[in-house]
Design a protein around this motif. Structure first.
Motif, PDB file in Angstrom:
ATOM      1  N   ALA A  23      -0.063   4.945 -12.149  1.00  0.00           N
ATOM      2  CA  ALA A  23      -0.537   5.211 -10.797  1.00  0.00           C
ATOM      3  C   ALA A  23      -1.966   4.722 -10.634  1.00  0.00           C
ATOM      4  O   ALA A  23      -2.840   5.098 -11.425  1.00  0.00           O
ATOM      5  N   ALA A  24      -2.191   3.902  -9.630  1.00  0.00           N
ATOM      6  CA  ALA A  24      -3.515   3.353  -9.363  1.00  0.00           C
ATOM      7  C   ALA A  24      -4.146   4.072  -8.180  1.00  0.00           C
ATOM      8  O   ALA A  24      -3.467   4.405  -7.207  1.00  0.00           O
ATOM      9  N   SER A  25      -5.454   4.283  -8.282  1.00  0.00           N
ATOM     10  CA  SER A  25      -6.162   4.930  -7.186  1.00  0.00           C
ATOM     11  C   SER A  25      -7.614   4.472  -7.165  1.00  0.00           C
ATOM     12  O   SER A  25      -8.118   3.934  -8.140  1.00  0.00           O
ATOM     13  N   GLY A  26      -8.272   4.701  -5.982  1.00  0.00           N
ATOM     14  CA  GLY A  26      -9.697   4.416  -5.923  1.00  0.00           C
ATOM     15  C   GLY A  26     -10.066   3.148  -5.201  1.00  0.00           C
ATOM     16  O   GLY A  26     -10.386   2.146  -5.841  1.00  0.00           O
ATOM     17  N   GLY A  27     -10.071   3.177  -3.886  1.00  0.00           N
ATOM     18  CA  GLY A  27     -10.584   2.047  -3.118  1.00  0.00           C
ATOM     19  C   GLY A  27      -9.810   0.763  -3.268  1.00  0.00           C
ATOM     20  O   GLY A  27     -10.391  -0.305  -3.447  1.00  0.00           O
ATOM     21  N   ILE A  28      -8.502   0.865  -3.149  1.00  0.00           N
ATOM     22  CA  ILE A  28      -7.636  -0.304  -3.317  1.00  0.00           C
ATOM     23  C   ILE A  28      -7.203  -0.826  -1.960  1.00  0.00           C
ATOM     24  O   ILE A  28      -6.683  -0.076  -1.147  1.00  0.00           O
ATOM     25  N   ARG A  29      -7.417  -2.106  -1.734  1.00  0.00           N
ATOM     26  CA  ARG A  29      -6.907  -2.733  -0.519  1.00  0.00           C
ATOM     27  C   ARG A  29      -5.488  -3.241  -0.745  1.00  0.00           C
ATOM     28  O   ARG A  29      -4.628  -3.032   0.115  1.00  0.00           O
ATOM     29  N   SER A  30      -5.281  -3.884  -1.868  1.00  0.00           N
ATOM     30  CA  SER A  30      -3.952  -4.417  -2.163  1.00  0.00           C
ATOM     31  C   SER A  30      -3.800  -4.601  -3.663  1.00  0.00           C
ATOM     32  O   SER A  30      -4.782  -4.747  -4.385  1.00  0.00           O
ATOM     33  N   ILE A  31      -2.554  -4.576  -4.086  1.00  0.00           N
ATOM     34  CA  ILE A  31      -2.222  -4.821  -5.482  1.00  0.00           C
ATOM     35  C   ILE A  31      -1.314  -6.033  -5.546  1.00  0.00           C
ATOM     36  O   ILE A  31      -0.330  -6.115  -4.812  1.00  0.00           O
ATOM     37  N   SER A  32      -1.643  -6.965  -6.401  1.00  0.00           N
ATOM     38  CA  SER A  32      -0.804  -8.138  -6.573  1.00  0.00           C
ATOM     39  C   SER A  32       0.089  -7.928  -7.792  1.00  0.00           C
ATOM     40  O   SER A  32       1.057  -7.205  -7.750  1.00  0.00           O
ATOM     41  N   ARG A  66      17.324  -4.250 -21.147  1.00  0.00           N
ATOM     42  CA  ARG A  66      17.111  -2.840 -21.525  1.00  0.00           C
ATOM     43  C   ARG A  66      16.005  -2.191 -20.697  1.00  0.00           C
ATOM     44  O   ARG A  66      16.075  -0.996 -20.398  1.00  0.00           O
ATOM     45  N   PHE A  67      14.980  -2.953 -20.356  1.00  0.00           N
ATOM     46  CA  PHE A  67      13.843  -2.425 -19.605  1.00  0.00           C
ATOM     47  C   PHE A  67      13.885  -2.951 -18.175  1.00  0.00           C
ATOM     48  O   PHE A  67      14.308  -4.078 -17.926  1.00  0.00           O
ATOM     49  N   THR A  68      13.411  -2.121 -17.254  1.00  0.00           N
ATOM     50  CA  THR A  68      13.307  -2.525 -15.857  1.00  0.00           C
ATOM     51  C   THR A  68      11.956  -2.120 -15.305  1.00  0.00           C
ATOM     52  O   THR A  68      11.582  -0.943 -15.383  1.00  0.00           O
ATOM     53  N   ILE A  69      11.241  -3.101 -14.766  1.00  0.00           N
ATOM     54  CA  ILE A  69       9.956  -2.822 -14.137  1.00  0.00           C
ATOM     55  C   ILE A  69      10.164  -2.728 -12.630  1.00  0.00           C
ATOM     56  O   ILE A  69      10.968  -3.470 -12.054  1.00  0.00           O
ATOM     57  N   SER A  70       9.462  -1.793 -12.002  1.00  0.00           N
ATOM     58  CA  SER A  70       9.554  -1.649 -10.560  1.00  0.00           C
ATOM     59  C   SER A  70       8.212  -1.151 -10.030  1.00  0.00           C
ATOM     60  O   SER A  70       7.333  -0.779 -10.815  1.00  0.00           O
ATOM     61  N   ARG A  71       8.077  -1.156  -8.704  1.00  0.00           N
ATOM     62  CA  ARG A  71       6.832  -0.687  -8.111  1.00  0.00           C
ATOM     63  C   ARG A  71       7.102  -0.021  -6.779  1.00  0.00           C
ATOM     64  O   ARG A  71       8.054  -0.375  -6.076  1.00  0.00           O
ATOM     65  N   ASP A  72       6.245   0.929  -6.466  1.00  0.00           N
ATOM     66  CA  ASP A  72       6.282   1.597  -5.179  1.00  0.00           C
ATOM     67  C   ASP A  72       4.946   1.306  -4.516  1.00  0.00           C
ATOM     68  O   ASP A  72       3.937   1.935  -4.852  1.00  0.00           O
ATOM     69  N   ASN A  73       4.932   0.353  -3.620  1.00  0.00           N
ATOM     70  CA  ASN A  73       3.664  -0.091  -3.034  1.00  0.00           C
ATOM     71  C   ASN A  73       3.000   1.011  -2.200  1.00  0.00           C
ATOM     72  O   ASN A  73       1.777   1.069  -2.109  1.00  0.00           O
ATOM     73  N   ALA A  74       3.795   1.858  -1.602  1.00  0.00           N
ATOM     74  CA  ALA A  74       3.227   2.936  -0.792  1.00  0.00           C
ATOM     75  C   ALA A  74       2.446   3.931  -1.639  1.00  0.00           C
ATOM     76  O   ALA A  74       1.505   4.573  -1.158  1.00  0.00           O
ATOM     77  N   LYS A  75       2.852   4.035  -2.890  1.00  0.00           N
ATOM     78  CA  LYS A  75       2.196   4.982  -3.800  1.00  0.00           C
ATOM     79  C   LYS A  75       1.263   4.294  -4.789  1.00  0.00           C
ATOM     80  O   LYS A  75       0.675   4.963  -5.649  1.00  0.00           O
ATOM     81  N   ASN A  76       1.144   2.973  -4.695  1.00  0.00           N
ATOM     82  CA  ASN A  76       0.340   2.211  -5.672  1.00  0.00           C
ATOM     83  C   ASN A  76       0.734   2.577  -7.095  1.00  0.00           C
ATOM     84  O   ASN A  76      -0.125   2.790  -7.967  1.00  0.00           O
ATOM     85  N   THR A  77       2.014   2.638  -7.335  1.00  0.00           N
ATOM     86  CA  THR A  77       2.530   3.080  -8.629  1.00  0.00           C
ATOM     87  C   THR A  77       3.566   2.087  -9.149  1.00  0.00           C
ATOM     88  O   THR A  77       4.376   1.569  -8.372  1.00  0.00           O
ATOM     89  N   ALA A  78       3.510   1.863 -10.449  1.00  0.00           N
ATOM     90  CA  ALA A  78       4.489   1.017 -11.109  1.00  0.00           C
ATOM     91  C   ALA A  78       5.234   1.839 -12.141  1.00  0.00           C
ATOM     92  O   ALA A  78       4.723   2.842 -12.652  1.00  0.00           O
ATOM     93  N   TYR A  79       6.436   1.388 -12.448  1.00  0.00           N
ATOM     94  CA  TYR A  79       7.284   2.110 -13.391  1.00  0.00           C
ATOM     95  C   TYR A  79       7.855   1.130 -14.411  1.00  0.00           C
ATOM     96  O   TYR A  79       8.041  -0.055 -14.123  1.00  0.00           O
ATOM     97  N   LEU A  80       8.157   1.668 -15.577  1.00  0.00           N
ATOM     98  CA  LEU A  80       8.884   0.904 -16.575  1.00  0.00           C
ATOM     99  C   LEU A  80       9.991   1.805 -17.094  1.00  0.00           C
ATOM    100  O   LEU A  80       9.725   2.767 -17.833  1.00  0.00           O
TER     101      LEU A  80
END
Length: 121
Positions: A23-32, A66-80
Motif C-alpha cells: 500500500a502506497a501513501s503520501g502525496g501521490i499524484r499517480s503511480i505508473s 503460479r503468481f499473479t500480480i494485480s493493482r487497485d489504483n483507487a487504493k494505491n495498492t498492489a498485490y501478489l
C-alpha cells in the motif's frame, strides 16, 4: 513523502498460498509501474513480477502460472497472489513503486520494507 507498507508474508507449507499487499501513501499524484522483487540471503535481488499503469504484466519464468500480480489504483495498492508455493520461493519480498508526486509532479521510486516468505518442504 511517499511510503510503502507491505504485508501478507509468513510461513506456509509447500503447495500453499500467500497474498502479499503493498500500500502506497503520501502525496501521490499517480503511480505508473509496480514491481515485486525477492531476495534470499547471499543472493542478488531478483524481479518476480511487474505491472504497468495499463495493467500489462510480466513474470519471472520461475513463477509463471503460479503468481499473479494485480493493482487497485483507487487504493494505491498492489498485490501478489502466490499459489503452489515451493521451498525455493523462500525469500524476503519487496515491492517497488514508481510514480509522480502530487504537488511537484516530480517522479519518485520507492521500495517497501520487505516481508518474509518462508515455504517449508
Amino acid at each position: 513523502q511517499v511510503q510503502l507498507v507491505e504485508s501478507g508474508g509468513g510461513l506456509v507449507q509447500a503447495g500453499g498460498s500467500l497474498r502479499l499487499s503493498c500500500a502506497a501513501s503520501g502525496g501521490i499524484r499517480s503511480i505508473s509501474a509496480i514491481g515485486w522483487y525477492r531476495q534470499d540471503p547471499g543472493k542478488e535481488r531478483e524481479s518476480v513480477a511487474s505491472i504497468s499503469s495499463t495493467g500489462d504484466t510480466n513474470y519471472a519464468d520461475s513463477v509463471k502460472g503460479r503468481f499473479t500480480i494485480s493493482r487497485d489504483n483507487a487504493k494505491n495498492t498492489a498485490y501478489l497472489q502466490m499459489n503452489s508455493l515451493k521451498p525455493e520461493d523462500t525469500a524476503v519480498y519487496y515491492c517497488k513503486v514508481n510514480g509522480r508526486h502530487e504537488v511537484t509532479w516530480s517522479r519518485f521510486e520507492v521500495w517497501g520494507q520487505g516481508t518474509q516468505v518462508t515455504v517449508t518442504g
